[in-house]
Scaffold this motif. Structure first.
Motif, mmCIF file in Angstrom:
data_model
loop_
_atom_site.group_PDB
_atom_site.id
_atom_site.type_symbol
_atom_site.label_atom_id
_atom_site.label_comp_id
_atom_site.label_asym_id
_atom_site.label_seq_id
_atom_site.Cartn_x
_atom_site.Cartn_y
_atom_site.Cartn_z
ATOM 1 N N GLU A 114 -2.806 59.710 157.536
ATOM 2 C CA GLU A 114 -3.924 59.736 159.304
ATOM 3 C C GLU A 114 -4.035 58.513 159.487
ATOM 4 N N PRO A 115 -4.491 58.799 160.331
ATOM 5 C CA PRO A 115 -4.315 60.188 161.899
ATOM 6 C C PRO A 115 -2.781 60.264 162.251
ATOM 7 N N TYR A 116 -2.258 59.749 161.750
ATOM 8 C CA TYR A 116 -0.526 60.023 162.384
ATOM 9 C C TYR A 116 -0.200 61.832 161.984
ATOM 10 N N GLN A 117 -0.724 62.419 160.894
ATOM 11 C CA GLN A 117 -0.554 63.610 161.010
ATOM 12 C C GLN A 117 -1.175 64.540 161.856
ATOM 13 N N SER A 118 -2.467 64.232 162.614
ATOM 14 C CA SER A 118 -3.070 65.054 162.889
ATOM 15 C C SER A 118 -2.558 64.908 164.501
ATOM 16 N N ILE A 119 -1.944 63.836 164.667
ATOM 17 C CA ILE A 119 -1.149 63.465 166.423
ATOM 18 C C ILE A 119 -0.112 64.286 166.241
ATOM 19 N N MET A 120 0.658 64.110 165.154
ATOM 20 C CA MET A 120 1.849 64.450 165.232
ATOM 21 C C MET A 120 2.103 66.071 165.588
ATOM 22 N N LEU A 162 6.840 54.030 164.287
ATOM 23 C CA LEU A 162 8.692 52.951 164.544
ATOM 24 C C LEU A 162 7.499 51.983 163.469
ATOM 25 N N LYS A 163 8.626 51.526 162.858
ATOM 26 C CA LYS A 163 8.011 49.991 161.374
ATOM 27 C C LYS A 163 6.886 48.837 162.492
ATOM 28 N N GLY A 164 6.089 48.697 161.532
ATOM 29 C CA GLY A 164 5.563 47.935 162.338
ATOM 30 C C GLY A 164 4.225 48.011 162.937
ATOM 31 N N LYS A 165 3.866 49.075 163.883
ATOM 32 C CA LYS A 165 3.475 49.818 165.266
ATOM 33 C C LYS A 165 2.287 50.398 164.129
ATOM 34 N N TYR A 176 1.117 53.214 166.029
ATOM 35 C CA TYR A 176 0.869 54.735 166.787
ATOM 36 C C TYR A 176 1.675 55.416 166.929
ATOM 37 N N VAL A 177 1.786 57.181 167.376
ATOM 38 C CA VAL A 177 3.388 57.799 167.156
ATOM 39 C C VAL A 177 3.203 57.505 168.419
ATOM 40 N N ASP A 178 4.647 57.855 167.844
ATOM 41 C CA ASP A 178 5.805 57.010 169.953
ATOM 42 C C ASP A 178 6.444 58.584 169.896
ATOM 43 N N VAL A 179 6.040 59.229 170.452
ATOM 44 C CA VAL A 179 6.378 60.378 171.341
ATOM 45 C C VAL A 179 7.844 60.125 172.339
ATOM 46 N N ALA A 180 9.141 59.932 172.357
ATOM 47 C CA ALA A 180 10.036 59.809 172.635
ATOM 48 C C ALA A 180 10.238 60.809 173.459
ATOM 49 N N PHE A 181 11.023 60.739 175.125
ATOM 50 C CA PHE A 181 11.576 61.152 175.396
ATOM 51 C C PHE A 181 13.580 60.573 175.790
ATOM 52 N N GLN A 191 17.716 53.750 178.064
ATOM 53 C CA GLN A 191 17.295 55.426 178.879
ATOM 54 C C GLN A 191 15.643 55.852 177.989
ATOM 55 N N VAL A 192 15.644 55.520 176.502
ATOM 56 C CA VAL A 192 13.968 56.780 176.036
ATOM 57 C C VAL A 192 13.024 55.200 176.759
ATOM 58 N N ARG A 193 12.260 56.401 177.178
ATOM 59 C CA ARG A 193 10.438 55.670 176.800
ATOM 60 C C ARG A 193 9.945 57.192 176.333
ATOM 61 N N SER A 194 8.357 56.450 176.217
ATOM 62 C CA SER A 194 7.142 56.998 175.021
ATOM 63 C C SER A 194 5.922 56.945 175.971
ATOM 64 N N ILE A 195 5.315 57.823 174.671
ATOM 65 C CA ILE A 195 4.218 58.317 175.485
ATOM 66 C C ILE A 195 3.739 56.997 173.985
ATOM 67 N N GLN A 196 2.400 56.362 173.685
ATOM 68 C CA GLN A 196 2.005 55.692 172.323
ATOM 69 C C GLN A 196 0.458 56.158 172.091
ATOM 70 N N LEU A 197 0.377 57.081 171.123
ATOM 71 C CA LEU A 197 -0.357 57.609 170.613
ATOM 72 C C LEU A 197 -1.249 56.792 169.330
#
Length: 125
Positions: free
Chosen positions: A13-19, A57-60, A62-67, A88-94
């Motif tokens: 947590e909190p990664y599990q809940s976010i994902m 991502l290691k060392g981050k 947040y959850v990386d929601v990558a498009f 090409q990939v862009r993401s939302i960091q939560l």
């Protein structure tokens, strides 16, 4: 238990809940999406083409929601960031569930899905 479920339930947590929240929004918004477990992370595909994936991502912190085709949407959706100098990939960091603008995310999901449905391949760069 499916590998993708194991992945989520093995997160701290909190990664599990976010994902799990992001997963539910994706699956509810795009019933045609296929959830896959590839490269040891969850992917969401339209047809056989990857559209979005979730990662920590290691060392981050947040959850990386990558498009996958995020570069196409970053002007219209400034929440998408270029992290790790990806082509090409862009993401939302939560960092929290509250960091996700639900309505904007749903709109982005629809646009990404429509775009990917029309493209010949997911990775174009």
């Amino acid at each position: 238990m499916k590998p993708v479920d194991e992945y989520f339930f093995n997160q701290k947590e909190p990664y599990q809940s976010i994902m799990l929240y992001v997963r539910s929004v994706i699956l509810t918004t795009l019933p045609e999406v296929e959830e896959k477990y590839s490269y040891r992370i969850p992917f969401y595909n339209i047809g056989k083409k990857p559209m979005i994936y979730l990662n920590i991502l290691k060392g981050k912190d947040y959850v990386d929601v990558a498009f996958v085709q995020g570069i196409l949407f970053e002007r219209r959706f400034p929440v998408l960031k270029d992290d790790n100098k990806r082509k090409q990939v862009r993401s939302i960091q939560l960092r929290t569930i509250e960091d996700l603008d639900h309505e904007n995310f749903v709109e982005l999901l629809h646009e990404a899905s429509n775009s990917l449905s029309k493209s010949k391949k997911a990775w174009f760069i």
